[in-house]
Structures are given as C-alpha cells and as structure tokens.
Design an enzyme around this catalytic site. Structure first.
Site, PDB file in Angstrom:
ATOM      1  N   LYS A  71     -13.517   4.420  -7.185  1.00 55.51           N
ATOM      2  CA  LYS A  71     -12.590   3.272  -7.212  1.00 55.51           C
ATOM      3  C   LYS A  71     -12.794   2.469  -5.932  1.00 55.51           C
ATOM      4  CE  LYS A  71      -7.902   3.882  -6.943  1.00 55.51           C
ATOM      5  NZ  LYS A  71      -7.544   3.243  -5.640  1.00 55.51           N
ATOM      6  N   GLU A 125      -2.244  -2.660  -8.948  1.00 51.23           N
ATOM      7  CA  GLU A 125      -1.157  -2.064  -8.150  1.00 51.23           C
ATOM      8  C   GLU A 125      -0.166  -3.159  -7.743  1.00 51.23           C
ATOM      9  OE1 GLU A 125      -2.312   0.466  -4.892  1.00 51.23           O
ATOM     10  OE2 GLU A 125      -0.243   0.662  -4.187  1.00 51.23           O
ATOM     11  N   ASP A 136     -11.509   7.656  -4.595  1.00 48.57           N
ATOM     12  CA  ASP A 136     -11.444   6.407  -3.842  1.00 48.57           C
ATOM     13  C   ASP A 136     -12.597   6.257  -2.876  1.00 48.57           C
ATOM     14  OD1 ASP A 136      -9.386   4.675  -4.506  1.00 48.57           O
ATOM     15  OD2 ASP A 136      -7.875   5.833  -3.413  1.00 48.57           O
ATOM     16  N   ASP A 145      -7.057   7.760  -1.691  1.00 46.36           N
ATOM     17  CA  ASP A 145      -7.054   7.821  -0.221  1.00 46.36           C
ATOM     18  C   ASP A 145      -5.623   7.831   0.324  1.00 46.36           C
ATOM     19  OD1 ASP A 145      -6.477   5.178  -0.711  1.00 46.36           O
ATOM     20  OD2 ASP A 145      -8.087   4.340   0.509  1.00 46.36           O
ATOM     21  N   GLU A 156     -11.438  -0.901  -3.768  1.00 50.62           N
ATOM     22  CA  GLU A 156     -10.392  -1.922  -3.594  1.00 50.62           C
ATOM     23  C   GLU A 156     -11.027  -3.283  -3.342  1.00 50.62           C
ATOM     24  OE1 GLU A 156      -7.322  -1.132  -0.700  1.00 50.62           O
ATOM     25  OE2 GLU A 156      -6.984   0.882  -1.484  1.00 50.62           O
TER      26      GLU A 156
HETATM   27  O1  KIV Z   1      -4.955   6.120  -3.193  1.00 53.94           O
HETATM   28  C1  KIV Z   1      -4.183   6.137  -4.158  1.00 53.94           C
HETATM   29  O2  KIV Z   1      -3.427   7.090  -4.374  1.00 53.94           O
HETATM   30  C2  KIV Z   1      -4.166   4.984  -5.041  1.00 53.94           C
HETATM   31  C3  KIV Z   1      -2.987   4.837  -5.941  1.00 53.94           C
HETATM   32  C4  KIV Z   1      -1.852   4.278  -5.185  1.00 53.94           C
HETATM   33  C5  KIV Z   1      -3.322   4.017  -7.124  1.00 53.94           C
HETATM   34  O3  KIV Z   1      -5.045   4.175  -4.997  1.00 53.94           O
END
Ligand code: KIV
Length: 269
Positions: free
Chosen positions: A117, A186, A88, A49, A119
């Site tokens: 993914k 991260e 994401d 994202d 968070e």
């Molecule tokens: O959104 C993204 O590019 C990420 C990376 C910073 C790992 O989550």
C-alpha cells in the site's frame, strides 16, 4: 462462524465487488493476533504503519522504517492461512519509482506481503505504474495521508471542498489507469467515497469513508478498545460486551459483510 478455507486473492476482492459483496479488513502486526483474525474470517490483514504508534509508541507513523515493516509483515505471514496480506510502504520508501520497486520487492520477498500500500495521489502514479508493469500488486491510499500529517497540520477529513473532492476523484482515476489493484480511502466524506467507489472497477476499502465502499478496514486496537484517548468517530468497540477477541472480530466481520457496519453515525459529511 468458520470462514471458508479458500485463500483470498485480489481476484476474490474484484469478484466480491462485481457481485456487490463486502469484505472485512483489519490491521495486524503480530502472529498471535493475526492467527485470531485469520480464523475469524478477516479477508485482508493490513500490516499498517500505524504499528509505529500502536506497537512502537511513536507520535506518528513517520519514524517507521522499511525494516520494521518487513519484520512485522513476516510475523503476520507466519500465522496467516487464508487472508490476503497487505503491507504499508513506510514514509519515503516510495520517494522515486525505482525506490518504490526495490522496497516493495523487499516487502514481498523478505516479508511475505501479497500486496503493498502506497500513500499518495497522482504524484505516485509513476511508482504505481512501474510496480504494476513488473507484476507487484499495489493498493493506492487516498484521502487522509497520515505520513503527510506534518504538512496537513493534523488528522483531518479530506475532500470536503468541491475542488478537493474533484481532485480526489481524478486521483482515483489516474491511479486506476496507472495499474493500481485496490484503492483505500481514509477520512473522506461518505458521498465522495460512494462516488469514487461507483466510478472505479477497483475494490475500494474505506476507513472513515462511509457506508458505500466495497471493503472496510479498522485499526485493530481501535475496535478492541485498546487505543489510548478518544476512539475515532468511524470506529466501534467490538469487544465491549463480548467474551473475547475472537468473538469481537467475528462480530466485526459479520457486521461488515451484512452492511451493518459502518453505519451513517460513523461517516463524515
Ligand atoms: O497504517 C494503517 O493502519 C492504515 C490504516 C489506517 C488504513 O493505513
């Protein structure tokens, strides 16, 4: 360098971890660059994202919508031949387990993601468990959580204090037990990232997380020197001195797999 034409799956990443090998990941947002990355041997294409900042010009990732993520995942999926596509879950798209399931299903079904993914630490365990039980692969993103930047007050290294480090380690265990398939760390101190990587059977991807993670990810624009402003400490301009984007990406893949990148100078203590 021509990568082996074998498709990368989560099983590939697990096998690489068991064998002590490294894997290389980069963000991808469009078909043309995704094709170059895939051909250069990048193992995981992360439709991050961060596209909200790098493609759309926003200040943070918060304005990115699920439809944006589906659109860019679809663009990447059309070009990909070998790499695993991780996408994401954008801001608040996993606010409840039921929302997480419905939205992750859209990312996979409409976008073509192989893995999503999410968070967040233990607070996301129920969502991760539900996705895992229903057969949707999840990467749990720990450490610096860019979607929480307004609460964090900035992009800062996480887990430096003893209690915060213990909490991160515990979060990793809880999410592994909940059924996560991959962890992403991260901006955490290198020693903590090494401890988490050693304590879990899951493949661990690092960014700003030192030398001991199983895989490495960078934001593509950072490693091509395109990002405006100061490049983050954990990145390197791989394009400088090379003939083109493909050569830069091939050098990145080589350096990650050889354990040469990241080096101690890219880590936080
Ligand atoms: O959104 C993204 O590019 C990420 C990376 C910073 C790992 O989550």
């Amino acid at each position: 360098m021509t990568p082996e034409p074998v498709e990368i799956t989560l099983a590939t990443l697990r096998a690489l971890k068991r064998a002590g090998g490294k894997f290389a990941c980069l963000t991808a947002y469009d078909a043309s660059l995704a094709r170059v990355l895939d051909a250069a041997g990048v193992d995981v294409l992360l439709v991050g994202d961060t596209l909200g900042m790098l493609v759309q010009g926003h200040e943070t990732t918060i304005p990115v919508t699920l439809d944006d993520m589906i659109y860019h995942t679809r663009c990447v999926a059309r070009a990909r031949e070998r790499a695993l596509i991780m996408s994401d879950m954008p801001f608040m798209s996993a606010a409840t387990p039921a929302q997480a399931l419905a939205n992750a299903a859209r990312l996979m079904q409409e976008g073509g993601a192989h893995c999503v993914k999410i968070e967040g630490g233990r607070v996301m365990a129920d969502a991760v468990r539900l996705l895992s039980e229903r057969g949707l692969p999840v990467c749990a993103h720990l450490g610096l959580l860019p979607q929480s930047v307004r609460k964090l007050g900035g992009y800062r290294v996480q887990g430096r204090e003893q209690h915060a480090a213990a909490e991160l380690l515990e979060d990793a265990k809880i999410l592994e037990q909940a059924g996560a398939d991959v962890l992403l760390l991260e901006c955490v101190p290198a020693t903590l990232a090494g401890r988490i990587t050693a304590a879990t059977e899951l493949p661990v991807i690092g960014i700003g997380a030192g030398t001991d993670c199983d895989g490495q990810v960078l934001v593509l624009y950072d490693m091509l020197g395109v990002t405006p402003g100061r490049r983050p400490r954990f990145s390197r301009d791989f394009l400088a001195g090379r003939g083109g984007v493909q050569a830069a990406v091939e050098e990145y893949v080589r350096a990650v797999k050889a354990g040469e990148f990241p080096g101690p100078e890219h880590a936080y203590s």
